[in-house]
Design an enzyme around this catalytic site. Structure first.
Site, PDB file in Angstrom:
ATOM      1  N   GLY A 157       0.798  -1.224   0.000  1.00 36.60           N
ATOM      2  CA  GLY A 157       0.000   0.000   0.000  1.00 36.60           C
ATOM      3  C   GLY A 157       0.827   1.269   0.000  1.00 36.60           C
ATOM      4  O   GLY A 157       0.396   2.303   0.522  1.00 36.60           O
ATOM      5  N   LEU A 204      -9.893  -1.212   4.441  1.00 33.59           N
ATOM      6  CA  LEU A 204     -10.972  -0.413   3.866  1.00 33.59           C
ATOM      7  C   LEU A 204     -11.360  -1.011   2.522  1.00 33.59           C
ATOM      8  O   LEU A 204     -10.507  -1.217   1.657  1.00 33.59           O
ATOM      9  CB  LEU A 204     -10.530   1.046   3.684  1.00 33.59           C
ATOM     10  CG  LEU A 204     -10.053   1.774   4.951  1.00 33.59           C
ATOM     11  CD1 LEU A 204      -9.394   3.105   4.591  1.00 33.59           C
ATOM     12  CD2 LEU A 204     -11.237   2.010   5.898  1.00 33.59           C
ATOM     13  N   LYS A 210       7.207   9.258  -8.565  1.00 32.87           N
ATOM     14  CA  LYS A 210       7.426   7.816  -8.681  1.00 32.87           C
ATOM     15  C   LYS A 210       8.331   7.592  -9.887  1.00 32.87           C
ATOM     16  O   LYS A 210       7.850   7.486 -11.022  1.00 32.87           O
ATOM     17  CB  LYS A 210       6.112   7.060  -8.846  1.00 32.87           C
ATOM     18  CG  LYS A 210       6.300   5.537  -8.758  1.00 32.87           C
ATOM     19  CD  LYS A 210       4.974   4.816  -8.745  1.00 32.87           C
ATOM     20  CE  LYS A 210       5.178   3.309  -8.676  1.00 32.87           C
ATOM     21  NZ  LYS A 210       5.617   2.857  -7.334  1.00 32.87           N
TER      22      LYS A 210
END
Length: 221
Positions: A12, A204, A34
């Protein structure tokens, strides 16, 4: 500036990195990058990666996509293999040169998200972790809470410290809703990790960056 890494590929990193940027944006300016991404999709504008786009969405300083994700590959495989298939090569020097052209000095909070785990290979004996070492960046570790997380977290912590880097903090991110005794595992992490816990994110079903950010505390960064 921080380097965000994870205990493995699906820990994550992007969700937590985006949430950190969201949280920081409430207090100042932000930039998330990134450098390497595989599993990109071809669009009319070229290859695009969902992780890089997520970081861009939470960056107050808007830069062209190619500056955020300069090394983009379509196959969802190890980046150094994807690069070889594309007739390219990855090196710490080339990534570092690109990053040093970016205006990180113009923002209050910035982060570089890695790919995979800490020892992502670039080929020819180099690793993406060498980039963080070259830039001497403090590291934020995302621990994906699932079976095996304790081993992965401790081994990654050992590698980071052996590399001489500061671990600014770690985030526990529950990625497996069926994980047995999660609270006991979390307690073990608190006992074994040497840096501050920046937050514990529950599982979640449809994670929202703002919601995830509510579980994070960046005041200690």
């Amino acid at each position: 500036m921080y380097f965000v890494t994870g205990t493995d590929t699906d820990s994550g990193k992007t969700l937590i990195g985006s949430a950190l940027l969201y949280k920081a944006k409430q207090q100042g300016t932000t930039l998330g990058v990134k450098p390497i991404a595989s599993g990109c999709e071809m669009t009319t504008q070229g290859l695009r990666n969902s992780d890089a786009l997520s970081l861009m969405a939470q960056s107050s300083l808007k830069l062209p996509y190619e500056q955020i994700n300069p090394f983009a590959f379509a196959p969802a495989i190890a980046p150094h293999i994807a690069a070889k298939q594309a007739g390219q090569s990855l090196s710490v020097a080339s990534i570092e040169r690109h990053l040093r052209t970016l205006p990180f000095h113009k923002v209050d909070f910035s982060l570089i998200e890695g790919a995979g785990g800490w020892r992502l290979p670039l080929g020819e004996g180099a690793y993406l972790s060498d980039l963080a070492k070259a830039l001497e960046l403090p590291v934020i570790l995302v621990v994906g809470l699932k079976l095996g997380a304790l081993n992965h977290a401790v081994l990654t912590q050992e590698a980071l410290l052996a590399d001489g880097l500061e671990i600014a903090g770690w985030v526990a991110n529950r990625v497996d809703p069926k994980m047995s005794v999660p609270e006991e595992n979390l307690q073990s992490l608190h006992e074994m990790m040497s840096s501050p816990c920046l937050g514990v994110v529950p599982y979640l079903d449809s994670p929202d960056v703002a919601q995830v950010a509510s579980y994070l505390d960046i005041n200690g960064l």
